[in-house]
Design a protein around this motif. Sequence first.
Motif, short mmCIF file in Angstrom:
data_model
loop_
_atom_site.label_atom_id
_atom_site.label_comp_id
_atom_site.label_asym_id
_atom_site.label_seq_id
_atom_site.Cartn_x
_atom_site.Cartn_y
_atom_site.Cartn_z
N MET A 157 0.84 -1.20 0.00
CA MET A 157 0.00 0.00 0.00
C MET A 157 0.87 1.25 0.00
O MET A 157 0.61 2.22 -0.73
N VAL A 158 1.91 1.23 0.83
CA VAL A 158 2.83 2.39 0.89
C VAL A 158 3.51 2.58 -0.45
O VAL A 158 3.62 3.71 -0.96
N HIS A 159 3.97 1.49 -1.05
CA HIS A 159 4.69 1.60 -2.33
C HIS A 159 3.78 2.17 -3.41
O HIS A 159 4.21 3.01 -4.21
N GLU A 160 2.53 1.74 -3.45
CA GLU A 160 1.59 2.24 -4.46
C GLU A 160 1.38 3.74 -4.32
O GLU A 160 1.37 4.48 -5.32
N LEU A 161 1.21 4.21 -3.09
CA LEU A 161 1.05 5.65 -2.86
C LEU A 161 2.33 6.40 -3.22
O LEU A 161 2.28 7.51 -3.77
N ALA A 162 3.49 5.81 -2.92
CA ALA A 162 4.76 6.45 -3.24
C ALA A 162 4.96 6.57 -4.75
O ALA A 162 5.42 7.61 -5.25
N VAL A 163 4.62 5.53 -5.49
CA VAL A 163 4.76 5.56 -6.95
C VAL A 163 3.90 6.68 -7.54
O VAL A 163 4.33 7.42 -8.44
N ALA A 164 2.68 6.82 -7.04
CA ALA A 164 1.79 7.87 -7.54
C ALA A 164 2.34 9.26 -7.23
O ALA A 164 2.28 10.17 -8.07
N GLU A 165 2.89 9.44 -6.04
CA GLU A 165 3.47 10.74 -5.67
C GLU A 165 4.69 11.05 -6.53
O GLU A 165 4.83 12.16 -7.05
N VAL A 166 5.59 10.09 -6.70
CA VAL A 166 6.81 10.31 -7.48
C VAL A 166 6.46 10.68 -8.92
O VAL A 166 7.12 11.54 -9.53
N ALA A 167 5.43 10.08 -9.46
CA ALA A 167 5.03 10.37 -10.84
C ALA A 167 4.56 11.81 -11.01
O ALA A 167 4.56 12.33 -12.14
N GLU A 206 -0.62 11.35 3.23
CA GLU A 206 -1.48 10.44 2.46
C GLU A 206 -1.35 9.01 2.98
O GLU A 206 -2.35 8.26 3.06
N ILE A 207 -0.15 8.61 3.36
CA ILE A 207 0.06 7.26 3.91
C ILE A 207 -0.68 7.12 5.24
O ILE A 207 -1.31 6.08 5.51
N ILE A 208 -0.64 8.14 6.06
CA ILE A 208 -1.37 8.09 7.33
C ILE A 208 -2.87 8.00 7.07
O ILE A 208 -3.58 7.19 7.70
N LEU A 209 -3.37 8.79 6.14
CA LEU A 209 -4.80 8.78 5.84
C LEU A 209 -5.26 7.41 5.36
O LEU A 209 -6.31 6.90 5.81
N GLN A 210 -4.53 6.81 4.43
CA GLN A 210 -5.01 5.59 3.78
C GLN A 210 -4.50 4.31 4.42
O GLN A 210 -5.24 3.31 4.48
N VAL A 211 -3.24 4.30 4.89
CA VAL A 211 -2.67 3.06 5.44
C VAL A 211 -2.93 2.95 6.94
O VAL A 211 -3.17 1.85 7.45
N ILE A 212 -2.89 4.06 7.66
CA ILE A 212 -3.13 4.01 9.11
C ILE A 212 -4.61 4.21 9.43
O ILE A 212 -5.23 3.38 10.08
N PHE A 213 -5.19 5.31 8.95
CA PHE A 213 -6.61 5.54 9.21
C PHE A 213 -7.51 4.65 8.37
O PHE A 213 -8.64 4.37 8.75
N ARG A 267 12.62 3.30 -2.72
CA ARG A 267 12.55 2.36 -3.85
C ARG A 267 11.78 2.99 -5.01
O ARG A 267 12.21 2.97 -6.17
N ALA A 268 10.62 3.59 -4.71
CA ALA A 268 9.79 4.17 -5.76
C ALA A 268 10.50 5.33 -6.46
O ALA A 268 10.37 5.49 -7.68
N ALA A 269 11.25 6.13 -5.70
CA ALA A 269 11.89 7.31 -6.29
C ALA A 269 13.19 6.97 -7.01
O ALA A 269 13.47 7.50 -8.10
N LEU A 270 14.00 6.10 -6.42
CA LEU A 270 15.34 5.86 -6.97
C LEU A 270 15.33 4.96 -8.20
O LEU A 270 16.27 5.00 -8.99
N THR A 271 14.29 4.16 -8.38
CA THR A 271 14.23 3.34 -9.60
C THR A 271 13.86 4.17 -10.83
O THR A 271 14.06 3.73 -11.96
N THR A 272 13.33 5.37 -10.63
CA THR A 272 12.81 6.15 -11.76
C THR A 272 13.48 7.49 -11.98
O THR A 272 13.30 8.10 -13.03
#
Length: 446
Positions: A133-143, A163-170, A403-408
């Motif tokens: 879930m975190v990775h998916e949100l990170a990929v969207a932000e990096v894009a 956003e991670i707190i809103l969707q992954v924690i809450f 991971r999401a930022a450095l691969t792209t």
Amino acid sequence: MAPTPLLGSRTLDRQTARTLPPGPRWPTLVQSLLFANHRKTFFPRMRAKYGDVFTIRLVPASRVCVVLSRPEHIREVFGSSPAVMHAGEGNTALEPIMGPSSLLLLDDDDHVRMRRQLMPAFTGPALRGYAAMVHELAVAEVASWPTGTPFAMHQRMRNLTLEIILQVIFGVTDVDRLNTLRPLLDKIVSVSPVLMLGGFYPPLLRIPPWRTFLRAQQQVDEILFDEIARRRGNLAGRNDVLSRLLGAGEWTDAELRDQLVTLLLAGHETTATALAWAFHELARRPDDLAFGQHAADTGADRELEAIVKESLRLHPVVYQVGRRLTETTDLAGYRLPRGTTLMAAIGLVQRDAQHFPAPATFRPQRFLTDPPPAPNTWLPFGGGARRCIGAGFSLMEGTEILRAALTTHHFHANPTPEPAQAKNVTLVPKQGATLTATPRQPPAPL
């Protein structure tokens, strides 16, 4: 149990004052302002002048704070009975914001009970469940990042960690509710030390800006209580932190609300700042950037985590953690009275060349050696029974975002490092970790 009285202007007699560790004699307000705004330079200067143990006095009530900077003394603090070293009492100013059931405000049996109920949401298997879930949100932000144009990474990290707190924690996924919560939560997480004074002086809560803050807080509470009510008995297919908490413990709505707000305030600005510093260092150091990109391309999580750990060492987001003595205690060669506030100076320990060679140099590889850094020298999450319960979540979050930022992307920044400045309880990059991102070819499939 009645709270332990602060050792300060009302309870400190002259004879006891002479037995305390040495420290500056400046007015309390001066010391408080230096601590609030310049602790990264204030603490090292005090240690250079007075030694590894020194005393400062802070508002309210000119409270006595004994600062410790040797690992063996800090180990003793973290390893002592939590009944003697109260952490919750040192955070009372946060009660109007976090609530009386917040893990950060509890001590003794109440703390043990609440921590036990929180633990199932932060085990290894639980963290692995959140990672995708975190990775998916990170990929969207990096894009969404601009390319070829400088931007402030700190704000981007603040957006993402919120956003991670809103969707992954809450566990909030409804678009309309997310749009309502984002600006309200931004006001909550931007709480300043001035607003925190309301915890010491309740009459302030009736006037602006305290009243304005409380209004936003009440709106957030209404949404959180509604979310909790909707979630009870409807956990099928849910993998967020709130749902795990509901499935693993007996909670009142108020207790859950207080833990959610605590996770918000403890995990938002701190993680965002640590990652902003990490990107700041990588963008200024081509060799370290290449090291991180190779780790991201090959799935080397240990190396990515080492980057996060080194960022937390070199740029401690929280410079010190506190305890209040509930009984007179012998420590660091002094007999410290009941009510003394102890401060474990994380920033001093982690910048000490005795523990970290070339301490001012960003070097993630130091966390990949055998043996690793000695115990009680790397302390960003505190230690002992009060070690931050979200430590594993924070490291996982940082690993997935890197991971999401450095691969792209490649990153570039001014070689001159940005200074740190105090923002609430954290030390943030003064220019927001300004850098430039450019696309890179995606790695070949493994």
